[in-house]
Design a protein around this motif. Structure first.
Motif, mmCIF file in Angstrom:
data_model
loop_
_atom_site.group_PDB
_atom_site.id
_atom_site.type_symbol
_atom_site.label_atom_id
_atom_site.label_comp_id
_atom_site.label_asym_id
_atom_site.label_seq_id
_atom_site.Cartn_x
_atom_site.Cartn_y
_atom_site.Cartn_z
ATOM 1 N N UNK A 1 1.055 -1.144 0.009
ATOM 2 C CA UNK A 1 0.071 0.052 0.129
ATOM 3 C C UNK A 1 0.963 1.298 -0.089
ATOM 4 N N UNK A 2 2.161 1.275 0.718
ATOM 5 C CA UNK A 2 2.923 2.540 0.775
ATOM 6 C C UNK A 2 3.481 2.527 -0.668
ATOM 7 N N UNK A 3 3.587 1.424 -1.512
ATOM 8 C CA UNK A 3 4.087 1.565 -2.837
ATOM 9 C C UNK A 3 3.479 2.275 -3.800
ATOM 10 N N UNK A 4 2.052 1.810 -3.594
ATOM 11 C CA UNK A 4 0.747 2.329 -4.229
ATOM 12 C C UNK A 4 0.557 3.643 -4.110
ATOM 13 N N UNK A 5 0.435 4.087 -2.604
ATOM 14 C CA UNK A 5 0.403 5.766 -2.581
ATOM 15 C C UNK A 5 1.757 6.501 -3.045
ATOM 16 N N UNK B 1 13.641 3.228 -2.727
ATOM 17 C CA UNK B 1 13.716 3.464 -1.080
ATOM 18 C C UNK B 1 14.076 2.062 -0.524
ATOM 19 N N UNK B 2 14.509 2.158 0.545
ATOM 20 C CA UNK B 2 15.192 1.012 1.319
ATOM 21 C C UNK B 2 14.590 1.203 2.702
ATOM 22 N N UNK C 1 12.415 -1.012 -2.948
ATOM 23 C CA UNK C 1 11.789 -0.811 -3.937
ATOM 24 C C UNK C 1 12.266 -0.943 -5.292
ATOM 25 N N UNK C 2 11.739 -1.923 -6.209
ATOM 26 C CA UNK C 2 12.401 -1.952 -7.440
ATOM 27 C C UNK C 2 11.180 -2.323 -8.541
#
Length: 387
Positions: A262-266, A274-275, A378-379
């Motif tokens: 959900x963080x990646x979607x937002x 981001x790590x 995130x990749x």
């Protein structure tokens, strides 16, 4: 032997209870095991609390369909605090005084958890929190336990990764919330221990829709080599977007408070690179076969995603682990006497869950080591294990 037994939990609910001697083989008819829960299924922390609620309901139902615990059904009572600490306290009081629960699993946020702590301590009801701050279990509180890794561990893992990348100067941006405040305190302490220089210390509000003012200060700070954000819910996604909009090129770290798709979607494309430290659950398929978590995490992921048609999150896993630890303790305690149940939770040894291998003691009411954390990145819009 104990570790092998407990590691079967996620492989099959029916199999677990059969092996553990927790299935009666007959229809559920005895007095229920009363499990209470307070979660933030709605509100600013809903992407943590909603999967927690779903998991608790899903597995309580699966366990009852399989025959319950030694013939006793699980009676689950869940209240949604909406992310408000005062509501969490009110619902905790209701669970204890009106619902008469045997154990409580929940407290999505640190604020909600800490509002519940004095109530469960006074009433003598075992409480397994799903929140991250180290203050929940340090100092140890007799009736309080937790499943997620602590904010201190997150700071340690981030700084460990920074050192590997040759970075020693950190800018911190923390949320004005229970989790963010505790995360800031732990980051300051760990930085001193790890030889990391804190060159900026900014805060933002949990409901802020823009944090460019704070990030501009970071951008203009020539000493900064990396940035760590300590927050949860939607705030960290706002920070991430603003970060990219300002063209800041420094490595960006987040805490385990955003270990969800959900963080990646937002955050969208801004999250790329981001790590953050996270449980192996979010990269289950990428774990080596030798990792005892892999079977547990991959099977839990499949059950969750098949049941809800959405990606699994570490927060779902925290709820699963909390419920399984509680119910395994019921089995080992021989019932729901609260004092015996509390002792059995404290004596949890070698539980292989979605968050790691848990071994608690009178001095450790979480039972996880730093090895239970994995650094992920995130990749291409997904989580990738950092080698």
């Amino acid at each position: 032997m104990r570790r092998r037994l407990l590691s079967t939990i996620a492989l099959s609910i029916t199999a677990m209870f059969a092996v553990s001697g927790m299935l009666s083989g007959a229809a559920v008819a005895a007095d229920p095991i009363k499990v209470g829960a307070i979660v933030s299924a709605t509100g600013p922390a809903s992407f943590l609390g909603d999967p927690e609620k779903k998991v608790l309901e899903l597995y309580a139902d699966r366990i009852n369909q399989a025959g319950g615990i030694a013939g006793r059904p699980v009676q689950l009572t869940v209240y949604d605090d909406g992310g408000a600490a005062d509501k969490a306290a009110s619902f905790t009081k209701r669970l204890i005084e009106s619902d008469g629960v045997d154990v409580i699993v929940g407290g999505t946020t640190t604020a909600a958890t800490m509002a519940a702590v004095p109530l469960v301590e006074r009433a003598g009801v075992p409480f397994i929190s799903l929140a991250g701050a180290v203050v929940i279990v340090e100092p140890v509180k007799k009736w309080v336990f937790k499943t997620p890794h602590t904010d201190r561990m997150a700071a340690e893992k981030v700084m460990e990764d920074m050192k590997k990348r040759g970075l020693t100067r950190l800018a911190l941006l923390s949320e004005d919330s229970g989790f963010g405040k505790s995360g800031r305190e732990q980051t300051l302490a760990v930085a001193k221990e790890r030889g990391i220089e804190l060159v900026a210390d900014e805060t933002y509000g949990a409901k802020d829709t823009d944090v460019t003012a704070q990030l501009t200060k970071v951008k203009n700070n020539a000493a900064a080599q990396a940035v760590l954000v300590f927050g949860l819910g939607q705030g960290p996604a706002v920070v991430t977007k603003n970060y990219r909009q300002l063209g800041i090129s420094l490595p960006l770290y987040q805490s385990h408070g955003v270990a969800s798709k959900e963080y990646i979607r937002l955050a969208g494309g801004a999250a790329e690179g981001v790590r953050l430290p996270a449980a192996g659950l979010v990269v289950a398929a990428q774990l080596p076969d030798s990792d005892p978590q892999k079977k547990v995490a991959t099977e839990f992921t499949k059950i969750y995603e098949d049941s809800f048609s959405s990606e699994v999150s570490t927060f779902a896993g925290h709820a699963y682990d909390g419920l399984m630890i509680a119910l395994d303790a019921v089995k080992r305690a021989g019932g729901t006497d609260k004092a015996k149940l509390r002792d059995a939770i404290e004596q949890t040894k070698g539980y292989v869950g979605t968050g790691g291998i848990v071994t608690m003691s009178a001095k450790d009411h979480m039972g996880l080591t730093l090895d239970a954390f994995h650094m992920v990145e995130v990749k291409q819009g997904d989580w990738a294990l950092v080698k």
